[in-house]
Enzyme design. Structure first.
Site, PDB file in Angstrom:
ATOM      1  N   GLU A  28      -5.290  -5.185  10.626  1.00  0.00           N
ATOM      2  CA  GLU A  28      -4.236  -4.199  10.817  1.00  0.00           C
ATOM      3  C   GLU A  28      -4.484  -3.462  12.130  1.00  0.00           C
ATOM      4  O   GLU A  28      -5.278  -2.512  12.167  1.00  0.00           O
ATOM      5  CB  GLU A  28      -4.240  -3.181   9.678  1.00  0.00           C
ATOM      6  CG  GLU A  28      -3.979  -3.772   8.322  1.00  0.00           C
ATOM      7  CD  GLU A  28      -3.387  -2.749   7.358  1.00  0.00           C
ATOM      8  OE1 GLU A  28      -2.295  -3.000   6.870  1.00  0.00           O
ATOM      9  OE2 GLU A  28      -4.010  -1.705   7.157  1.00  0.00           O
ATOM     10  N   ASN A  41       0.869  -1.181   0.000  1.00  0.00           N
ATOM     11  CA  ASN A  41       0.000   0.000   0.000  1.00  0.00           C
ATOM     12  C   ASN A  41       0.904   1.228   0.000  1.00  0.00           C
ATOM     13  O   ASN A  41       1.520   1.544   1.012  1.00  0.00           O
ATOM     14  CB  ASN A  41      -0.887  -0.042   1.253  1.00  0.00           C
ATOM     15  CG  ASN A  41      -1.695   1.231   1.433  1.00  0.00           C
ATOM     16  OD1 ASN A  41      -1.821   2.034   0.512  1.00  0.00           O
ATOM     17  ND2 ASN A  41      -2.244   1.427   2.627  1.00  0.00           N
ATOM     18  N   HIS A  72      -9.360   1.250   4.995  1.00  0.00           N
ATOM     19  CA  HIS A  72      -8.039   1.352   5.630  1.00  0.00           C
ATOM     20  C   HIS A  72      -8.147   2.264   6.854  1.00  0.00           C
ATOM     21  O   HIS A  72      -8.920   3.228   6.857  1.00  0.00           O
ATOM     22  CB  HIS A  72      -7.014   1.903   4.627  1.00  0.00           C
ATOM     23  CG  HIS A  72      -5.622   1.848   5.166  1.00  0.00           C
ATOM     24  ND1 HIS A  72      -5.119   2.846   5.965  1.00  0.00           N
ATOM     25  CD2 HIS A  72      -4.659   0.906   5.075  1.00  0.00           C
ATOM     26  CE1 HIS A  72      -3.884   2.512   6.329  1.00  0.00           C
ATOM     27  NE2 HIS A  72      -3.581   1.335   5.798  1.00  0.00           N
ATOM     28  N   SER A  88       3.540  -2.472  10.205  1.00  0.00           N
ATOM     29  CA  SER A  88       4.998  -2.533  10.367  1.00  0.00           C
ATOM     30  C   SER A  88       5.608  -3.881   9.973  1.00  0.00           C
ATOM     31  O   SER A  88       6.549  -4.342  10.608  1.00  0.00           O
ATOM     32  CB  SER A  88       5.401  -2.150  11.800  1.00  0.00           C
ATOM     33  OG  SER A  88       4.986  -0.818  12.079  1.00  0.00           O
ATOM     34  N   GLU A 124      -6.411   4.606   7.942  1.00  0.00           N
ATOM     35  CA  GLU A 124      -6.230   6.049   7.713  1.00  0.00           C
ATOM     36  C   GLU A 124      -7.510   6.673   7.158  1.00  0.00           C
ATOM     37  O   GLU A 124      -7.830   7.816   7.466  1.00  0.00           O
ATOM     38  CB  GLU A 124      -5.034   6.282   6.773  1.00  0.00           C
ATOM     39  CG  GLU A 124      -3.724   6.083   7.535  1.00  0.00           C
ATOM     40  CD  GLU A 124      -2.601   5.477   6.710  1.00  0.00           C
ATOM     41  OE1 GLU A 124      -2.635   5.546   5.474  1.00  0.00           O
ATOM     42  OE2 GLU A 124      -1.673   4.922   7.341  1.00  0.00           O
ATOM     43  N   LYS A 149       0.090   4.332  -0.264  1.00  0.00           N
ATOM     44  CA  LYS A 149      -0.519   5.528   0.346  1.00  0.00           C
ATOM     45  C   LYS A 149      -0.247   6.753  -0.545  1.00  0.00           C
ATOM     46  O   LYS A 149      -0.267   6.622  -1.764  1.00  0.00           O
ATOM     47  CB  LYS A 149       0.010   5.706   1.774  1.00  0.00           C
ATOM     48  CG  LYS A 149      -0.119   4.417   2.591  1.00  0.00           C
ATOM     49  CD  LYS A 149       0.203   4.568   4.029  1.00  0.00           C
ATOM     50  CE  LYS A 149       0.043   3.209   4.707  1.00  0.00           C
ATOM     51  NZ  LYS A 149       0.238   3.251   6.133  1.00  0.00           N
TER      52      LYS A 149
END
Ligand code: PGA
Length: 258
Positions: free
Chosen positions: A171, A10, A99, A215, A101, A12
């Site tokens: 996640e 991803n 996601h 991570s 975010e 981003k």
């Protein structure tokens, strides 16, 4: 059952058009040179570039599948800055939905995530749904409650056939971009729970790929990918350079070959 993996990057809000092309070409050369890849086709490689790069990657993506980082649930209309499924046709096979975010910075709600999944499936994209708890929720002992609420609300009204076409990524929000990874045991525990929740919704619950994200790096990828209910990784930071991303792909080649 033999393992199959999806290794997804991803990007981003990173990479210009030129940088995206360069990345995909370099990655494809590395894949082509790798004898492990030639031996098995049980590792699917996927990147989520920014929207602006999608068209430029058409025709050059080779073995690398392309996904969009978002999708809107309407097909057209007065929705400034949104991207419709019709615009993504032939540019992406997957789409990232929910996601953390999007949820936390842009206030995306489960009700809209549910609509996006339905739209994506209607237009034959594979939705990659992201779920996960915050640090506060984990520390309060609410991880499972949160995961259940997200699965129930995000998959509301979907048939088992529809759910069978999805990919889910766990996640933990506290592990995204923080350098703090869930331990392989912590990740496995939640993955097993997601599997259990899916069992109530579809007979094919064992076949739904469950990815871990947060991570993931070359140093921890093998331990995470070796867990029973983990079928791949969704990688942010370590997917921005070909070397670490390919190192994670190589770890997955080794595990499927065992
Ligand atoms: P990270 O991001 O690998 O940089 O933690 C993962 C993600 O946001 O999908």
């Amino acid at each position: 059952m033999q393992k199959k993996f999806i290794i997804a990057g991803n990007w981003k809000m990173h990479k210009t058009v030129e940088e995206s092309i360069d990345f995909v070409k370099t990655l494809n050369n590395k894949i082509a040179e790798n004898p492990d890849y030639a031996r098995n086709n049980r590792v699917e490689i996927l990147v989520f570039p920014p929207f602006t790069s999608l068209h430029a990657l058409k025709g050059i993506s080779g073995k690398t599948q392309i996904g969009s980082q978002n999708i809107f649930y309407e097909e057209k209309g007065a929705f400034t800055a949104e991207i419709s499924p019709l615009m993504l046709k032939n540019l992406a096979t997957y789409t990232l939905i929910g996601h953390s975010e999007r949820r936390h910075i842009f206030g995306e709600a489960d009700i809209n995530i549910n609509k996006k999944i339905k739209t994506a499936l209607k237009h034959s994209f594979t939705p990659l749904l992201c779920i996960g708890e915050t640090l506060e929720e984990r520390e309060a002992g609410n991880t499972f409650t949160k995961i259940k609420a997200q699965i129930d609300q995000d998959l509301e009204g979907l048939s088992s056939e529809a759910i069978n076409k999805m990919v889910v990524a766990y996640e933990p929000v506290w592990a995204i971009g923080t350098g703090k990874t869930a331990t392989p045991e912590q990740a496995q525990e939640v993955h097993a729970y997601i599997r259990e929740l899916l069992e109530k919704k579809t007979a094919a619950f064992q076949d739904i790929p469950l990815l871990y994200g947060g991570s993931v790096k070359p140093e921890n990828a093998s331990d995470i990918l070796s867990q029973k209910d983990i079928n791949g990784a969704l990688i942010g930071g370590a997917s921005l350079q070909v070397e670490p991303f390919f190192a994670i792909i190589s770890s997955s080649f080794k595990i499927v070959d065992q």
